[in-house]
Design an enzyme around this catalytic site. Structure first.
Site, mmCIF file in Angstrom:
data_model
loop_
_atom_site.group_PDB
_atom_site.id
_atom_site.type_symbol
_atom_site.label_atom_id
_atom_site.label_comp_id
_atom_site.label_asym_id
_atom_site.label_seq_id
_atom_site.Cartn_x
_atom_site.Cartn_y
_atom_site.Cartn_z
ATOM 1 N N GLN A 69 -40.911 106.161 0.383
ATOM 2 C CA GLN A 69 -42.347 106.437 0.438
ATOM 3 C C GLN A 69 -42.630 107.744 -0.279
ATOM 4 O O GLN A 69 -42.035 108.769 0.027
ATOM 5 C CB GLN A 69 -42.809 106.522 1.895
ATOM 6 C CG GLN A 69 -44.294 106.782 2.051
ATOM 7 C CD GLN A 69 -44.733 106.722 3.504
ATOM 8 O OE1 GLN A 69 -44.038 106.167 4.340
ATOM 9 N NE2 GLN A 69 -45.873 107.287 3.815
ATOM 10 N N PHE A 74 -19.598 82.670 2.689
ATOM 11 C CA PHE A 74 -19.294 84.049 2.299
ATOM 12 C C PHE A 74 -19.320 84.863 3.577
ATOM 13 O O PHE A 74 -20.370 85.172 4.111
ATOM 14 C CB PHE A 74 -20.329 84.578 1.310
ATOM 15 C CG PHE A 74 -19.911 85.852 0.617
ATOM 16 C CD1 PHE A 74 -19.322 86.898 1.307
ATOM 17 C CD2 PHE A 74 -20.106 86.024 -0.738
ATOM 18 C CE1 PHE A 74 -18.945 88.069 0.677
ATOM 19 C CE2 PHE A 74 -19.736 87.186 -1.391
ATOM 20 C CZ PHE A 74 -19.159 88.214 -0.685
ATOM 21 N N LYS A 100 -34.364 106.813 7.303
ATOM 22 C CA LYS A 100 -35.131 105.681 7.846
ATOM 23 C C LYS A 100 -34.490 104.367 7.425
ATOM 24 O O LYS A 100 -35.080 103.610 6.645
ATOM 25 C CB LYS A 100 -36.587 105.753 7.395
ATOM 26 C CG LYS A 100 -36.769 106.058 5.908
ATOM 27 C CD LYS A 100 -38.229 106.147 5.543
ATOM 28 C CE LYS A 100 -38.363 106.648 4.116
ATOM 29 N NZ LYS A 100 -39.749 106.742 3.673
ATOM 30 N N GLU A 103 -34.634 107.236 -6.187
ATOM 31 C CA GLU A 103 -35.508 106.125 -6.570
ATOM 32 C C GLU A 103 -36.582 106.641 -7.512
ATOM 33 O O GLU A 103 -37.222 107.639 -7.229
ATOM 34 C CB GLU A 103 -36.128 105.559 -5.298
ATOM 35 C CG GLU A 103 -37.018 104.381 -5.473
ATOM 36 C CD GLU A 103 -37.525 103.854 -4.137
ATOM 37 O OE1 GLU A 103 -38.433 103.030 -4.149
ATOM 38 O OE2 GLU A 103 -37.007 104.281 -3.093
ATOM 39 N N GLY A 158 -27.275 81.801 6.239
ATOM 40 C CA GLY A 158 -28.166 82.862 6.697
ATOM 41 C C GLY A 158 -27.557 83.662 7.816
ATOM 42 O O GLY A 158 -26.341 83.708 7.993
ATOM 43 N N GLN A 166 -31.218 104.049 3.796
ATOM 44 C CA GLN A 166 -31.184 105.503 3.660
ATOM 45 C C GLN A 166 -31.158 106.132 5.041
ATOM 46 O O GLN A 166 -31.712 105.605 5.996
ATOM 47 C CB GLN A 166 -32.390 105.993 2.869
ATOM 48 C CG GLN A 166 -33.732 105.506 3.401
ATOM 49 C CD GLN A 166 -34.873 105.833 2.467
ATOM 50 O OE1 GLN A 166 -34.838 106.821 1.753
ATOM 51 N NE2 GLN A 166 -35.902 104.994 2.473
ATOM 52 N N CYS A 200 -23.984 81.859 2.716
ATOM 53 C CA CYS A 200 -23.305 80.723 2.120
ATOM 54 C C CYS A 200 -24.135 80.009 1.068
ATOM 55 O O CYS A 200 -25.274 80.343 0.804
ATOM 56 C CB CYS A 200 -22.987 79.699 3.217
ATOM 57 S SG CYS A 200 -22.896 80.372 4.863
#
Length: 1404
Positions: A1017, A256, A1011, A943, A277, A1008, A45
């Protein structure tokens, strides 16, 4: 329509800114919280408050609050009608002038303000039900001796309410009651609190119970809220337009919600709090609050504590439950600040300011650490009891909060600056709340207290430090044993009996003992789920760790290490409402992992009165019923021990000698069952549970035990295994020869525990949890393969969607391990089950050498017969995944295959996985991209950026070779090596404006499959000079992404990143990659509302690069369940048409595509199999850079060899990484093209057999699925109902959904800038120009679109002109994002979150 609606919001918000400024029942049974209920509601929010330090009520305060609220519309969400807000609300003091005016018109006397309570009530829609509800409410008040003065219909304007919200809109009335029997203001509030609780209980069984809700019931505060947009709140409630509505303060909130089913009560503020939160530990918090119900007492309640129960509601939101806990503390006499410090403590350990200047604050937190587990998660909390208004941040400080004070006596707090027009000359104090900080305003005295002042006042009230010194004790570290306790044969027998395999010992325990960290592996998890496997599994393997995605952030255990803690307290937790030295009478442990000596110290603590419970079950009279009987007996024994005063229960499977007919109870089952039994009997707060077990050696197993109630674990057999390993001849020789670092026997055990502790921190962090004490009992797992009787007994409240093993079947599997220890046929060494590495006779792996060979033969020879053999191999495999349990059915007559849509149309729905260049070789990466571009599908950059040389079509190909890409073969003129999907991941490696504007789609990788909840990594030895250049980093340096995106800490942050990406590249669709887990449908709803174009659901079995073994094996869920939940939830919420659904994870055939289509997917991702098609032989050593066929290897240059020597790599490992490895790469783009055409033809053939002409016709058609008749080895109790359920079909076909335009940001300031002839001329002709524009907080991602235009034309560094742009005012989020060289941007004013995101240029 969506763009038009968003446009109107932006315009109206700016218009808002231009406004002129004005100033004794039975105790209910205690049940564990159900995760299904909890997952139904999540959100984030925008919040703030306005307070007058003179405590003078005024209409100006309310008007300012509504103005600010209107300027935070972009932080909220809207339903499928684009009009019904997820919620907006305002809390204020009671507007007595307004109500007195109404009373006089009604012929009532003016209200006696100090003795009158006002209730803001949502009542049932139905008139008869409303009458019943009003009567029930009045009866409770009357029975309590309160006088009902009247009901007031709240005036409203229905025309501004959205369609969805209107359908569920309650009747809204206010009730006025007089409390004559109390004079004290706090007692009056307590009486009203009791009345509300009694009303909730009295109406609980009514058919309309869920429709009756008190927004507020107080003599001090009132709340106006609803499923409304920000700007609509003040228009809907006509009271808020009335200048008689006066208040000295106002808290405002825009919600939200990821769940779009309109529920008016869940709008905020709640009764005390406005919460921005997510509480990650909510299930544990609810369970512990339920456990407290039996012990809570306070004189202020005058013996009426039973009437206050229950203290939480799993069906309510996390915010509502936190509000409920805070309300209990507040009404019991705590101040708002004290309640917040107890519930959401800051990170006080090693805090330099607190430890030196405010040690009493540390003592306060230490005292309550053992009494109240933190409500952990990202949180900005605004609170008020009508006398104090305040705000605080969680320990990580992951939500934005600004505050400022003016000379005319006002204090403001807001999620953003610029939400209220402000005369800067009047601002006398300004700042932002940092991690764990608090600010309060005392309305009665006019005092503004900042952080340490607030906390010092609270902490100084009691001698917490004295109590801790007198009563709290800690267990001192005890040295590890220096020699084995058992001989080798006894150790082997124990390992066999308790379920160890040689992989567990050699790849897990020994790695941890030698290196002090968890082992890594690669290529995902391609073995069957434990319940489908033909091999026995430990009970832990039926549990998957939950992880944070979108609605709350994962955190980084390295970067956030200062705020994380593994400390845990042992002993009785007393009455939370009483403050005294007896509550400090506990033992503190620095971590939950104990060695044998430390456990012995605990057992010798006389105050704890420890009780050891032996966890074995007797099968002499048969197996059936024996495990259940043993669990019941254990629970009764634990119950009796606690009632007799024991504060420590030690569950132990340690035995002098193992007996064939007395197998050990699975320790997780024992811990969970006793934990649940004590909760249900009101005893859980009286004792701690410790497991003394042989069955625990991996980080996942430790996490499971802690998550289901254990406070500490002594892994005695794992420690014994470490000792045995260190003394073995093999280990001694390796150390003597320098092939392994030398460690002592004590160091080996210390390393093992160090690795466990690091692993626990990682597991906590992937769920965004900082404190182990909050993780304990939080049950943050999902279950795959256990039946309801097992769940209800030991894991109550956990999700187990597919059912599975009964207790008897679980007992049988446990026994299958046990008998190995006593069989004469048992080998003299541990069996290798093959769960990690594929081996003959071991567990089945879907990606196996035979499958690879058959596929290579089919695609290289382009042989239909060979592909048929490949299909037959897949069809004859053991049951491996959930979709193997279903098959397609059709009542239609088969049609000729010529009538089915062509393969060229089907392959356009295919994508490849996000495999980064670095994880796989350049050759593989480019070959896959070229192949996908040939067929019209989409490859994914993964990535790490992309070489610009790949963005142009090849024009120099001769005989299959090109000088542009000389390392590839099988090329054609016109080929393009660009990845259509360009990934944005948390490390930002390689993300530049030019990279983004050259994307057809941009994928935000939230999680992903290999993991989830962790970052990517790339080992340093795979970072070649080429990789380093693309990623803007240095060769040889490991590249590890933090788990969260740096700018995604909630759903509205994701919405902002989507906005940013649409800003720089308005032609690119934005996709969001999620991983399957329970509740993903709710998350996907939020992602859809955040304006994503595509949602990708990945299964747990994905992944190619390096990942910890425990993450590969124990996190994430099957995509079949994730896809089904996502599709069905989006249908139910009217959002399915907004997004394309893509799914990936273990796809290998056309049948996989068809089953995914029937479950609702529009597009289909292929990961590992695409690598196999280009030549991968499944050596499973991707993470080592030693791929034997060059699919996953990087070049090692001469300069890198020297660097690797400095980093400690051996000559042997370097030689294995020579250029020749990559030269072995066998793949050509045509191979992958052939594979996908085979898959498409398989799809066509099956569609023809089913009688359907195109994929569109079967997408979402779960009615075309039926269960297969398969006999599983372990159980016949798998329930597939969830997979087969049907919520209906979208209004549009899949092709229509896929072909819709890119979602728009609507009108933006950048369009005004680009429309300026001087600016456009400067960009076109590389000139210099200077311009000035006004800016408001609703102007977000300003300059991003301008940067995109420049980058598309000139690249990242080619623009020779100069744009000097000055903005005046308050900039919205992401100001100056994606700037390129040549853009000199200046802001005169202030800005909000994410200034200069992906900055490449000048910013002042």
């Amino acid at each position: 329509a969506l763009a038009a609606t968003r446009r109107s919001w932006a315009v109206s918000a700016r218009a808002v800114l231009d406004l002129p400024r004005r100033r004794a029942p039975q105790k209910p049974a205690q049940e564990a919280a159900d995760l299904n209920d909890i997952l139904a509601e999540r959100g984030a929010c925008g919040v703030g408050f306005v307070a007058n330090l003179s405590n003078e009520p005024s209409f100006n305060v309310v008007r300012d609050a509504l103005t600010a609220l209107g300027c935070m519309e972009h932080r909220g969400g809207c339903g499928s009608d684009n009009d019904s807000g997820d919620g907006a609300g305002l809390m204020s003091g009671i507007p007595w002038d307004l109500f007195d005016d109404w009373a006089s018109k009604e012929g009532l006397a003016p209200f006696e303000r100090t003795h009158t309570g006002v209730g803001m009530v949502f009542l049932p829609q139905n008139e008869n039900s409303m009458a019943e509800a009003k009567a029930a409410v009045e009866k409770v008040f009357t029975d309590e001796g309160l006088e009902v003065l009247g009901w007031r219909p709240v005036p409203f304007n229905l025309s501004v309410v959205g369609r969805n919200a209107k359908e569920t809109m309650p009747n809204i009335l206010q009730i006025f009651v007089r409390i004559a029997k109390e004079d004290d203001a706090d007692d009056i509030e307590r009486e009203l609190y009791i009345c509300r609780k009694l009303i909730e209980r009295a109406t609980k069984s009514a058919s309309w119970a869920d429709e009756l809700y008190f927004c507020s019931l107080s003599s001090r505060t009132i709340i106006y809220k609803g499923m409304l947009r920000s700007e609509v709140l003040g228009q809907f409630y006509l009271d808020l337009k009335n200048e008689l509505y006066k208040s000295p303060f106002a808290i405002y909130h825009r919600r939200f919600s990821t769940n779009t089913s309109p529920r008016w009560p869940l709008a905020q503020p709640m009764r005390l709090l406005g919460h921005n939160g997510e509480i990650n530990t909510i299930q544990g918090n609810l369970n512990w609050m339920r456990s407290r119900e039996a012990t809570i007492q306070s004189p202020v309640w005058r013996g009426r504590e039973n009437e206050l129960r229950p203290f939480g509601d799993p069906k309510a939101s996390d915010s509502a439950n936190l509000d409920s806990a805070a309300e209990l503390l507040l009404r019991s006499g705590r101040s708002p600040a004290e309640a917040m410090m107890m519930l959401v403590p800051e990170a006080y350990k090693n805090h330099p300011t607190l430890s030196v200047k405010y040690p009493e604050v540390i003592d306060f937190y230490e005292y309550y650490k053992g009494q109240m587990e933190a409500w952990d998660g990202p949180a900005l909390l605004l609170f008020s009891d009508g006398r104090t208004v305040g705000a605080c941040l969680d320990r990580n400080g992951l939500r934005p909060a600004r505050y400022w004070k003016t000379s005319d006596g006002f204090v403001y707090v807001a999620s953003e600056v610029g939400v209220i027009p402000m005369d800067e000359s009047k601002v006398v104090m300004k700042g932002r709340l940092g991690p764990g900080m608090m600010i309060t305003v005392d309305l009665e005295t006019g005092q503004v207290l900042e952080n340490t002042e607030v906390k010092k006042n609270v902490a100084s009230a009691k001698p917490y430090g004295t109590w801790l010194q007198e009563s709290t004790r800690s267990i001192k570290p005890v040295n590890f044993q220096s020699s084995p306790v058992m001989d080798n044969e006894t150790i082997l027998r124990h390992q066999q009996a308790f379920g160890y395999s040689s992989e567990d010992v050699q790849m897990v325990i020994e790695t941890m003992a030698s290196q002090g960290k968890e082992p890594t592996f690669c290529m995902g998890d391609d073995i069957p789920l434990a319940v489908l496997s033909q091999k026995p599994h430990m009970l832990f393997d039926y549990f998957k760790q939950r992880f944070a995605q979108v609605t709350n952030p994962a955190i980084d255990p390295l970067r956030e290490g200062l705020v994380m803690s593994l400390e845990v307290n042992i002993g009785k937790r007393g009455n939370i409402l009483e403050v005294g030295p007896e509550n400090a009478d506990q033992v503190t442990l620095s971590s939950p992992v104990l060695n044998e000596g430390e456990l012995e110290s605990l057992l010798k603590d006389p105050k704890l009165k420890p009780k050891v419970l032996s966890t074995y079950f007797n099968i002499r009279k048969g197996l059936d019923g024996s495990l259940e009987n043993a669990i019941k007996a254990l629970c009764e024994e634990a119950d009796a021990a606690v009632r007799s005063g024991s504060q420590l229960l030690v569950l132990s499977d340690r035995s002098e000698a193992l007996e064939p007919t007395r197998p050990a109870v699975p320790i997780l089952l024992a811990v969970g069952a006793i934990h649940q039994h004590l909760i249900q009997n009101g005893l859980r707060m009286s004792a701690s549970i410790v497991a003394d077990t042989a069955q625990c050696f991996s980080t996942h197993q430790f996490a499971c035990l802690i998550g289901y109630g254990a406070s500490a674990i002594c892994p005695y057999l794992a420690l014994e295994t470490c000792r045995q390993w260190r003394l073995s001849n093999k280990t001694v020789n390796l150390m003597r020869n320098g092939k392994m670092p030398t460690v002592t026997i004590e160091q080996a055990q210390r390393n093992f525990i160090k690795a466990v502790k690091s692993g626990l921190l990682k597991i906590l962090s992937k769920m965004g949890i900082s404190l182990l004490s909050s993780y304990c009992g939080a049950q943050i797992f999902e279950i795959y393969g256990l039946g309801q009787e097992v769940v209800d007994l030991a894991f109550c409240g956990s999700v187990s969607k597919i059912g599975g093993l009964t207790l008897n079947e679980l007992g049988r599997e446990t026994l299958s391990f046990w008998v190995r220890a006593f069989s004469e046929d048992t080998a003299k060494r541990l069996e290798n089950f093959g769960f990690i590495q594929s081996r003959p006779g071991g567990e089945f792996h879907a990606n196996n050498p035979e499958m690879s060979k058959l596929l290579h033969k089919a695609i290289r020879e382009k042989s239909d017969n060979a592909y048929t053999i490949y299909q037959q191999h897949l069809a004859s495999r053991p049951v491996n995944v959930l979709r193997d349990l279903v098959e397609l059915k059709s009542e239609r007559t088969p049609i000729p295959i010529g009538k089915v849509e062509p393969a060229t149309s089907i392959v356009e729905r295919f994508c490849t996985g996000g495999m980064s260049l670095g994880a796989i070789s350049r050759e593989t990466h480019e070959a896959i991209a070229i192949a996908m571009n040939r067929i019209g599908g989409k490859s994914n950059s993964g990535e790490g950026g992309e070489d610009p040389i790949r963005w142009s079509p090849l024009t120099d190909v001769v005989d299959g070779y090109s000088s542009t890409l000389p390392h590839l073969k099988g090329l054609q003129n016109g080929d393009t090596a660009t990845s259509a999907i360009k990934q944005v991941a948390s490390g930002r490696f390689g993300v530049t404006p030019t990279f983004l504007v050259n994307a057809e789609q941009i994928e935000i990788k939230i999680a992903q499959g290999a993991k989830p909840g962790e970052g990517g990594q790339l080992p340093g030895k795979k970072v070649s000079a080429y990789i380093a250049r693309l990623r803007n980093s240095k060769p040889g340096v490991p590249l590890i992404s933090p788990p969260p995106h740096h700018d995604i800490y909630s759903i509205e942050d994701l919405a902002q990143l989507i906005f940013d990406l649409h800003q720089i590249n308005p032609k690119a669709k934005v996709s969001v990659k999620l991983v399957a887990e329970a509740g993903i449908g709710t998350v996907a709803s939020g992602v859809s509302k955040a304006n994503a174009d595509v949602i990708q659901i990945s299964g747990h079995d994905g992944g190619t690069g390096a990942s910890p073994i425990s993450s590969i094996k124990h996190a994430g869920g099957p995509w079949e369940l994730g896809l089904t939940e996502t599709h069905q939830t989006l249908i139910q919420n009217g959002l399915r048409e907004r997004v394309v659904l893509r799914v990936d994870g273990g796809f290998r055939s056309g049948l996989d595509v068809l089953l995914a289509a029937a479950m609702g997917a529009d597009e289909y991702g292929f990961g590992s199999v695409a690598m196999i098609a280009t030549g991968c032989v499944m050596a499973r050593i991707c993470h080592t850079n030693n791929c034997p066929v060059g699919v996953a290897s990087q070049v090692v240059t001469a300069e890198l060899i020297f660097l690797f020597v400095l980093l400690g790599y051996t000559l042997h490992s370097m030689l294995l990484q020579r250029e020749e490895l990559r030269a072995r790469f066998p793949g050509v783009p045509g191979d992958l093209v052939n594979y996908f055409l085979f898959v498409a033809e398989e799809v066509r053939a099956t569609l023809a057999q089913l009688g359907y002409e195109k994929l569109d016709d079967i997408i979402g058609r779960t009615d075309l699925l039926k269960p297969k008749h398969i006999s599983l080895v372990k159980t016949q109790h798998i329930d597939l109902a969830y997979l087969l359920m049907n919520a209906g079909l979208p209004k549009w076909s899949s092709s229509q959904i896929r072909s819709q335009d890119v979602h728009s940001n609507g009108p933006v300031l950048d369009e005004t800038i680009l429309a300026d002839p001087e600016v456009s001329d400067a960009i076109e002709n590389e000139k210099e120009v200077s311009k000035t524009y006004p800016i408001y907080n609703v102007d977000r991602a300003v300059c991003g679109r301008v940067a995109g235009v420049i980058a598309k034309k000139y690249g990242d560094t080619g623009f020779a002109g100069q744009l000097n742009i000055t903005f005046t005012g308050s900039a919205g989020q992401s100001f100056g994002c994606f700037l390129t060289p040549g853009m000199n941007v200046r802001l005169v004013g202030e800005a909000n979150d994410y200034v200069g995101k992906v900055l490449n240029a000048q910013l002042d």
